[in-house]
Write a protein that holds these residues in place. Sequence first.
Motif, PDB file in Angstrom:
ATOM      1  N   ARG A 176       0.847  -1.191   0.000  1.00  0.00           N
ATOM      2  CA  ARG A 176       0.000   0.000   0.000  1.00  0.00           C
ATOM      3  C   ARG A 176       0.887   1.247   0.000  1.00  0.00           C
ATOM      4  NH1 ARG A 176      -0.496   2.396   5.219  1.00  0.00           N
ATOM      5  NH2 ARG A 176      -2.198   3.634   4.400  1.00  0.00           N
ATOM      6  N   ASP A 188      -6.226   4.360   3.015  1.00  0.00           N
ATOM      7  CA  ASP A 188      -5.183   3.847   2.130  1.00  0.00           C
ATOM      8  C   ASP A 188      -4.621   4.913   1.202  1.00  0.00           C
ATOM      9  OD1 ASP A 188      -5.364   1.345   3.228  1.00  0.00           O
ATOM     10  OD2 ASP A 188      -6.823   0.613   1.766  1.00  0.00           O
ATOM     11  N   SER A 195      -8.852   5.985  -4.400  1.00  0.00           N
ATOM     12  CA  SER A 195      -8.148   4.711  -4.264  1.00  0.00           C
ATOM     13  C   SER A 195      -8.531   3.819  -5.444  1.00  0.00           C
ATOM     14  CB  SER A 195      -8.508   4.044  -2.940  1.00  0.00           C
ATOM     15  OG  SER A 195      -7.873   2.789  -2.832  1.00  0.00           O
ATOM     16  N   SER A1006      -8.994  -2.614   9.907  1.00  0.00           N
ATOM     17  CA  SER A1006      -7.989  -2.127   8.948  1.00  0.00           C
ATOM     18  C   SER A1006      -6.589  -2.165   9.534  1.00  0.00           C
ATOM     19  CB  SER A1006      -8.324  -0.681   8.545  1.00  0.00           C
ATOM     20  OG  SER A1006      -8.369   0.149   9.691  1.00  0.00           O
TER      21      SER A1006
END
Length: 1338
Positions: A176, A188, A195, A1006
Amino acid sequence: MELSASFRLLWTISVVLLGHTEARPRPVLRVSSHSWPAEGDSVTLSCEVRHTSLNWTFLWYRAVPSRRACLSRQNSADVRYRGNTYSVKLLSDSSRGAGGSYTLSPAAFQHTGLYVCRAERGDPAYQTEFSDVEALWVTGLSPPASLVIRPNRAQLFESESVSLSCEVQDNSTGWRLRWSTNREEESDCPRNWRSEAGPTCSSGSTSVWDRGVYWCESESGQHSNAVNITFNSRPRPVLRVSSHSWPAEGDSVTLSCEVRHTSLDWTFLWYRAVPFRTVPYRRNSADVRYRGNTYSVMLLSDSSRGAGGSYTLSPAALQHTGLYVCRAEGGDPTYQTEFSYVEALWVTGLSPPASLVIRPNRAQLFESESVSLSCEVQDNSTGWRLRWSTDREEESDCPRDWRSEAGPTCSSSSTSVWDRGVYWCESESGQHSNAVNITFNSRPRPVLRVSSHSWPAEGDSVTLSCEVRHTSLDWTFLWYRAVPFRTVPYRWNSADVRYRGNTYSVELLSDSSRGAGGSYTLSPASLEHTGLYVCRAEGGDPTYQTEFSDVKSLWVTGLSPPASLVIRPNRAQLFESESVSLSCEVQDNSTGWRLRWSTDREEESDCPRDWRSEAGPTCSSSSTSVWDRGVYWCESESGQHSNAVNITFNSRPHPVLRVSSHSWPAEGDSVTLSCEVRHTSLNWTFLWYRAVPSRTVPYRRNSADVRYRGNTYSVELLLDSRRGAGGSYTLSPAALQHTGLYVCRAEVGDPTHQTEFSDVEALWVTGLSPPASLVIRPNRAQLFESESVSLSCEVQDNSTGWRLRWSTNREEKSDCPRDWRSEAGPTCSSSSTSVWDRGVYWCESESGQHSNAVNITFNSRPRPVLRVCPDSWPAEGDSVTLSCEVRDTSLNWTFLWYRAVPSRTVPYRRNSPDVHYRGNTYSVMLLSDSSRGAGGFYTLSPAALQHTGLYVCRAEGGDPTYQTEFSDVEALWVTVRPHPVLRVSSHSWPAEGDSVTLTCEVRHTSLNWTFLWYRAVPSRTVPYRRNSPDVHYRGNTYSVKLLSDSSRGAGGSYTLSPVALQHTGLYVCRAEGGDPTYQTDFSDVKSLWVTGLSPPASLVIRPNRAQLFESESVSLSCEVQDNSTGWRLRWSTNREEESDCPRNWRSEAGPTCSSGSTSVWDRGVYWCESETGQHSNAVKISITSGFVILESPTHPVTEGDPLTLRCVSQSRPSTTSADFYKDGSLLQSQSAGELTIPAVSKAHAGSYQCRHPELGESPESWVTVTGRESPQVIVIDGIPVYLLTLVGSLLVVSLGLLGIVTLVVICHRSKSTALNVKARNMRHSTPSVIPESLVLLN
């Protein structure tokens, strides 16, 4: 270096008395060479504490992301970098840099990060602040991934479209984008970015907030090289005209366009700016602004000629006159800059077809000057009009407020600075005259100066000079005297002028023409030349006059003036409210003399306003002010006058009183009080006073009363005041009776003038053996609002008449402060103290003796600070600590802990047992175990769901007990600990040699997790504890053991390839992540039963089937292939392993376990296991309370062998029909209740079940199919013989008949034995395949 005990004591006393500590130092951290070293370079971090000579030891840390500050007190372990919060972690080898230098050599990729240092010294250790954060970005030689930037450059611009992707060199996953910018890492991709798959982050609206360092990072901690990407403001090119903007026709002119501070390869575009009257200005549109007007831009037809940044006009022609603009573009996709600012080009023609005629004939004009502009055409062409480029838009044929006349002509008599600019004539066909740059300046004001100074002596030569600056006009100068003008109000731009607030008329000097050139000389100067002078200038045709200059005064000092100005007192430096008189003393008998002045007061009468007129002539006043300062003189009716005197009236001075060293000397010390009157040169005499309470007289300014801390005091002159007449008053040695409040003042002159009193200064002498002591209850000088306190005077002897005295913001109107109670003793007490009571208290007797004074502070009731660490959202089982802190106090506090519960009926009351949270009122309930947190920390470990709620703390201390406010409410939300999901690829019954993957996943989070892998082993003695290292499976308790190679599965996948028999067992996983480390629950237990090809033992089931009916008799035995011992039965059912056999089963020799009445609790997996850890293949035994079971092989079937499945009923010997299912799908329907597969393959492995139309369905059974072994074997007399050996034997047989006969006999005798062994070994999973060639031998 340790501090001595005496020094520590003095330091403590100074902190208590003065309340001052130095700021904690902040070290300076530096990175040698630069912050972007290459892998393999040597990098040194240096840490320095400046401006100190102490011997520091240095500590080194890494800064890691911290999304929520934990216990973030001042000097906590959190730092800030680019707007984000980071935690600090001490480096494991920090001691290497204890001397101030920490070297990384060679620098490696993993050294990339944020570094911090701090220093410490002493015992106990004193630590500095953390240094500022410094970043270190190590560039790797072969990074595992690359950051791909599109467009491919690190210098980008606002609003430019950009995408950042991670290009991985191998097939690793979990990559990432990471960044260190002014945007926090909340997802992210940066905020407002999109994204995309890749992983890719893109944006079409970047800003300067996105500038910073970007890199790619994997879940395992690998990362790409970092790239420092700048997002600069959209650049604006700089447009320049070579030489100047007014070239002549035929010259060569080059326009250059440059984009500064960028390395992009730009292509330049060139435009003309043309008037655009109807469309409003739009930022970043194809419109530009010039001198307040809007213009459209038109791309030049030959713009490409200047693509390199230079556009040349050679030769320049009249038609090139105009406004030019450029811009640049570059990159892929194309990015365009702003337009440059507009540049004008005015080409001067040699023979223009028309001329612009200006009247008056000059290009430098002034505001309000009359002007006309006309177009004079050389031929008879028509359609000419005036054009202009000024701050006025072109809305008509003439500028706004100008008159249009025939000619064409435009004229105005009220021009302004807005009209300055370039004017020219232009025809309808595009021809034009030369342009003229006309300036309209403000009406000039000449500057008048007096040579040497304004106070010449009679006979000197004095020159007045007048100058008009910044103009080239040929001026003529006029000279005036300014005379008082009492009746006419001041009119702007009239023939009146202003001086020091007064209005004067101007009178032209009779010989003004003497100074027409700008200089007017008075030589010799005489007394009658004294006065106020003004000049102005005029020029041009028609004549234009400037403003008047500022007024200048000229004071000529006569040698023998006919009169003198007498000042009483006899000095020119006077003070406000000082009595003064000014008289005219005439040398002869002339009359008609009066006082004249030039001050801020107008001459409205014979004396200044508020002065008294007396005979003499004399003017006097006892209430002078600063408005009276100025020049005074005497003047007669005939114009004679005395010398002038400049008299100042300053504010009444306020002396400054100081106490040498400090205000708390010890008895016997020497103390000097100094008094000073600043900014005066007079010879002052100083007076010294004591300030004593004045209860009845209100405060009067300039009276003999002074104010101190809001109270009124009378002043008493000290008996020996004259000792300090020179400005210093010394008390040596200081004694207890010198304690008190002191004041000074100064006086001077005849009559005497006195200054204000100085501010009051307190002197508190600390006695060695005072006759009385002030007793404070509670016994401390730091008290709080509303705290109960009593102050008593404890006398050492039997003297009487003692009382409490104080110096606070409360007046001394009685024996005790206001709102305090007076008690015997003498004692004063209060239970409602406030900050107004802070100050100095002491005891004093009627004879003037007193105790030592004490400075008592009454601070606001403190409010503790409550924090939750590490997080207000912990998971079940975490450790959570609540901390309570009372700041800025030295009291030894005990802390109390409460839960806040809803309180619906009671209104909120300050300091009551109610608190407010998010607009609601809550009652507080003391926790039953509150005493656990008396030290300031209350820990919940492990945190449970019932701990969720609102918490409050308060502190108490002292004797009697004093309680603080309640802290603010802090919420604690305990969440269910995440439960990972463990899965086994394909199925849980793989064959030896297969590949099996266990996957562990934490859903709906996450966090970047790391996974741990365990085996579950029986735990017979330890009770189950939630979140302990024990797990439950099928009602039994198991301990967990971390796998030695657990790190292989840190990414979430743990692969066994090839899988072996010893891999059989129960598996568990869990995950950990975060900082500090947070662990999830254990996953549910998953079983893995590996089927071996040649297990060392076999489980023998009687009856020989894997499905049994409830209450059916069964025995399970372990049949060992060799002579090994220590084998026993193992099981994974709902019955715990408490002994060698399941509960209610019988243990027999063998080892064997049997039962005559099995139940559904006995269903599960059974196998044999030795003391050394070897084990047989496992068998899953199903026990049903239904009517149908499926007969299937209890051990693996070899590939190529037949497979027979039977559907059996407990009530019938055989079923008439049945449906057979594999993996839930119908396979076949058989009327005989039996299914045969002639030759099985690996595809036939799976879960089988049968269903009878009337009796129901059987449980499921797993059938394992194994591959055929090579080499193959036959069994002779119980001895396995490999095929290769048999072939060798056949070769030997060919050597002799005897061998052949013998072999035939052996085979014949073993015929029945071999067949029986083959059948038995098929049951026991021992390969026993007889080749077809050998069957023929039978």
